[in-house]
Structures are given as C-alpha cells and as structure tokens.
Write an enzyme that holds these catalytic residues in place. Structure first.
Site, mmCIF file in Angstrom:
data_model
loop_
_atom_site.group_PDB
_atom_site.id
_atom_site.type_symbol
_atom_site.label_atom_id
_atom_site.label_comp_id
_atom_site.label_asym_id
_atom_site.label_seq_id
_atom_site.Cartn_x
_atom_site.Cartn_y
_atom_site.Cartn_z
ATOM 1 N N ARG A 1 -2.955 47.899 4.269
ATOM 2 C CA ARG A 1 -2.751 46.660 5.034
ATOM 3 C C ARG A 1 -3.673 45.536 4.560
ATOM 4 O O ARG A 1 -3.245 44.385 4.442
ATOM 5 C CB ARG A 1 -2.998 46.947 6.516
ATOM 6 N N CYS B 1 -26.657 33.213 -6.536
ATOM 7 C CA CYS B 1 -25.360 33.889 -6.494
ATOM 8 C C CYS B 1 -24.283 32.818 -6.540
ATOM 9 O O CYS B 1 -24.469 31.724 -6.023
ATOM 10 C CB CYS B 1 -25.260 34.710 -5.204
ATOM 11 N N HIS B 2 -23.145 33.132 -7.146
ATOM 12 C CA HIS B 2 -22.093 32.113 -7.273
ATOM 13 C C HIS B 2 -21.029 32.199 -6.180
ATOM 14 O O HIS B 2 -20.017 31.505 -6.242
ATOM 15 C CB HIS B 2 -21.417 32.209 -8.654
ATOM 16 N N ASN C 1 -28.617 42.102 -8.590
ATOM 17 C CA ASN C 1 -28.290 42.658 -7.278
ATOM 18 C C ASN C 1 -29.004 43.981 -7.072
ATOM 19 O O ASN C 1 -29.378 44.648 -8.044
ATOM 20 C CB ASN C 1 -26.771 42.851 -7.167
ATOM 21 N N HIS D 1 -24.057 37.220 0.422
ATOM 22 C CA HIS D 1 -22.792 37.945 0.581
ATOM 23 C C HIS D 1 -22.322 38.021 2.028
ATOM 24 O O HIS D 1 -21.262 38.577 2.311
ATOM 25 C CB HIS D 1 -22.862 39.356 -0.022
#
Length: 435
Positions: A271, A171-172, A150, A201
């Site tokens: 939250r 990427c997994h 990355n 991502h």
C-alpha cells in the site's frame, strides 16, 4: 594572504567528491583554492584526483588539487575539513547491518540514520570522527569541520561532546524535498520560500509559501486528486495526519516510526510502496556501474558534466572566505534553538553564514506533536551517544529497546540477542570497550 586549504576526508567517494569540487571551483571567488584529497584507499583516491584535475582543466582555474594517504599531511593547516567517510563501507558494514537483523525478522530500508542499523553505524563512525578531530585540534584547530557522514545527528552530537572542533552537519534533504514538492504542486522552486526545523531526516516545513501565500493547500490538493507519487506515499500519509510535510524521503522515514513496516503485513508494504533492502540495492547498482563510470570520468577525451549541486558545502566555504552571506540548513547543537527539544541534541535549522562562521537561527517552540515524534528518535540518538562517550555498553541495548521500528517488531530478549550478534559480527569495527 594564502588561498584557503580545503581537505576532503574520505575523498575516495569519487562521485560525491566530484560534485563538491565542481561546486567549489565553479565559484569565481574560490578558483585559486588548495584542495587536498585524503583517503585510505589509494586506488579510489587516485581516481578522485584524476577527476579533480579534469574539472580544474575544464573550468580553466588555477586551483591546486593534490592527493595523499597521510592524514596528518592532509589536515595540516586546513581551513575546512569536509568529511564523507563510511566506516566499514558497504561490505562488511552495511551488509551486516541488514543481514543479521533479517534473521530475527527485522527488515529495513536504508539503515543509516536510526534503527538497529543506524545505531551500529554510529558505534563504528563516531569514535573514528572523534579520533580525526583530535588530529584537527593539533593540526588545524581553527578549521570548520563539515560533516556529510551518516548517521548525521548521532555523529554531530557525539562530536559536540568529544571534540572542541567547530562542526556543522550537512544534508541535502531540505532542498531536494522542496524541489519535489514544487514539481508536485506545479510552482517554480525559485518562487518558494520555506522555513524548516527539527532533527536531521525528521525536520518539517513549518512554512511553505510563495509571496506570503501558504502553499500547503496545493499539497493537500495533490492527495485529493490522487496524484501522490508512488515513491512518496509514506510522507504524504504523514502529512495527512500531522499537517506538516517532512524533509526526508519515504523509504527513510518508514523505518523511523513503528507504523509502516510490520511482519506479516505485506499489505502495508504494498500500500505504501516501501522498498525493503533499498540501500543494499543502491550499493550493488553503484558498484556495478562504477567501472564504466570510472573510465568515463577519467577518459581525457570525454568531458565531465559540471552542474551546481544542491549541496551546501561550497556556499559555506564561499561565505566564510568572502564574507558574502549565505543561508544554509545545518545540523548543530541545540543551544536553546528549538525550545521544546532537549538541550544539546543535534537539530537541523536555517543558519546564516559569513566570516563569523555558522550562526543558527533561533526557532523557539515547534508544534508539540512534531516535537513528540522527534523525541522518539532523539531517545535512540541520546543513548547511543551516551554509550560511545561513557563506554557504558548497556546503553546500546537501551537505545535498541527504545528504537520505534525495532521495538515494534521484536521482544526484549530478541532485541538484546540481536544487539549481541551485531556487536560480535562487526568485531574490530566497534570500539573494544563496547564489543
């Protein structure tokens, strides 16, 4: 015909190397491969070698596994180069990326893909990958470079402009998220068909089905019934607002947008259950656990659990060696693959793999609001890559100015000052013309 040579670059990442070696050697077609482990850290390299030999012994396969600190020797004649490096490591690299922005009130969760941390990581990593690719052009020009390092999109985009070597980024997040959603909705993962497209991502499930039936209504039901997992509140909130589910985890995604991490808004952090400083915590835990783990992995009296991971690397190698097709999600240059994203940017799409190599699927236009959201991240990637390729330092500041999270928290003077501080703090890890 000689067995394929597979070179692991950064093989001192022992746990990850263990997964990949187990995946590769578990395929009957690949049990006679030549695996060469390369790293600059000889101690960690030897630990990975011991683990590799243990896997070989347990599986009772004829593969050859060797280790070297000589990069040229490792790459010479390699059919596949698997890259898993982390330039500057956790210390000082990651620590600087987190601690320096904190002085300005800028908080992060992972900082390895986008944001000011992702920008700095790219500045450290792309030049090293480009240097390595020059070795590949000389020693193994026909190799496939499989990149796991990355920031994925910036690394692959930079390499596409600086190198002739064929590169695919892996990427997994796509299979991992699909498995998480399968659990949430109570449908076996094996029965689910999906189509994903976007950028690393920040790719979205354009289809999520079983036998042609849309499963998105079941995901909405998870929200309606109050069953959203605590660690996934950000992504479910985005699903509610966008209508599509994103591939990367909530802790990652929270720092790719301007809405969830805000100074003075601890209510948002609570939250949405956002784990600030998550990556340093993981690193510290891994360091603490490593001594015990290392002993267990190398203890001849203990067996290593060998289970196939979700990583795509071994499937690519098997498909290219045997010609048996496989479908993986790869990060590749956007050569008219997604029509409403910029040409040349790095996109993540399904790819067919066989002896012809990586063949991306042409997607066409994705929903306009998803493309618009991705563009906010692509802007940062593009300017960071431009700085590296051209040596124009000013584009580092421009990338930081346009970063969604950084620009939501800091004013322009702060952004420029922070960038100066980070470049200075990273020192020799940043190319001299960009410091």
């Amino acid at each position: 015909m000689r067995p394929p040579k597979i070179t692991f670059i950064g093989a001192g990442s022992t746990v990850f190397a263990k997964h990949l070696m187990g995946d590769i050697l578990s395929f009957e077609d690949l049990q006679d491969v030549d695996i060469v482990l390369y790293d600059i850290n000889e101690e960690r390299l030897n630990e990975s070698l011991a683990v590799g030999n243990k896997i070989k012994q347990q599986l009772n396969v004829p593969a050859r596994i060797t280790a070297t600190t000589d990069r040229s020797k490792a790459m010479d004649g390699a059919d596949f180069c698997i890259n898993m490096i982390q330039v500057a490591g956790y210390k000082p690299g990651t620590v600087v990326d987190f601690e320096t922005p904190k002085k300005y009130g800028l908080r992060q969760t992972i900082a390895d893909t986008l944001g000011i941390g992702g920008i700095m990581r790219a500045l450290r990593t792309v030049p090293v990958l480009a240097e390595m690719s020059k070795d590949m052009e000389r020693l193994c020009p026909d190799t496939l470079h499989i990149n796991y390092a990355n920031p994925m999109a910036m690394n692959c985009w930079g390499l596409s402009r600086l190198s002739k070597i064929k590169t695919v980024g892996l990427c997994h997040s796509v299979p991992y998220t699909a498995k998480e959603l399968a659990e949430d909705i109570g449908v076996p993962y094996e029965e689910i068909d999906y189509l994903v497209a976007g950028i690393n991502h920040m790719a979205f499930y354009l289809k999520f089905e079983r036998n042609g039936e849309d499963l998105y209504p079941l995901i909405r039901k998870v929200m309606e019934e109050g069953r959203v997992p605590d660690g996934n509140r950000v992504r479910y909130d985005m699903f509610k607002r966008l209508g599509y589910f994103v591939t990367e985890s909530s802790e990652h995604f929270a720092e790719y947008v301007p809405w969830y991490i805000k100074t003075g808004r601890e209510d948002l952090i609570e939250r949405f259950n956002i784990p600030l400083d998550e990556y340093p915590r993981r690193c510290e835990k891994q360091i603490a656990d490593w001594k015990t783990m290392s002993k267990d992995l190398q203890d001849s009296s203990k067996t290593i659990p060998i289970e196939r991971s979700v990583e795509y690397g071994s499937h690519i190698i098997r498909a290219m060696v045997t010609g048996k097709p496989a479908v993986v999600y790869g990060n590749v240059p956007n050569d008219q693959i997604i029509s409403n994203l910029p040409e040349g940017c790095c996109v993540e799409v399904p790819c067919v793999v066989d002896r012809n190599g990586i063949q991306p699927t042409r997607i066409g236009a994705i929903p306009p609001h998803l493309a618009a959201l991705m563009q906010t991240n692509i802007n940062v990637q593009a300017l960071t890559v431009e700085a590296i390729v051209t040596g124009k330092r000013e584009h580092i500041y421009h990338a930081a100015m346009l970063d969604p999270h950084t620009s939501a928290e800091l004013d322009l003077d702060q952004i420029w000052s922070l960038t100066d501080d980070l470049l200075k703090a990273h020192g020799e890890w940043i190319p001299e013309n960009l410091r």
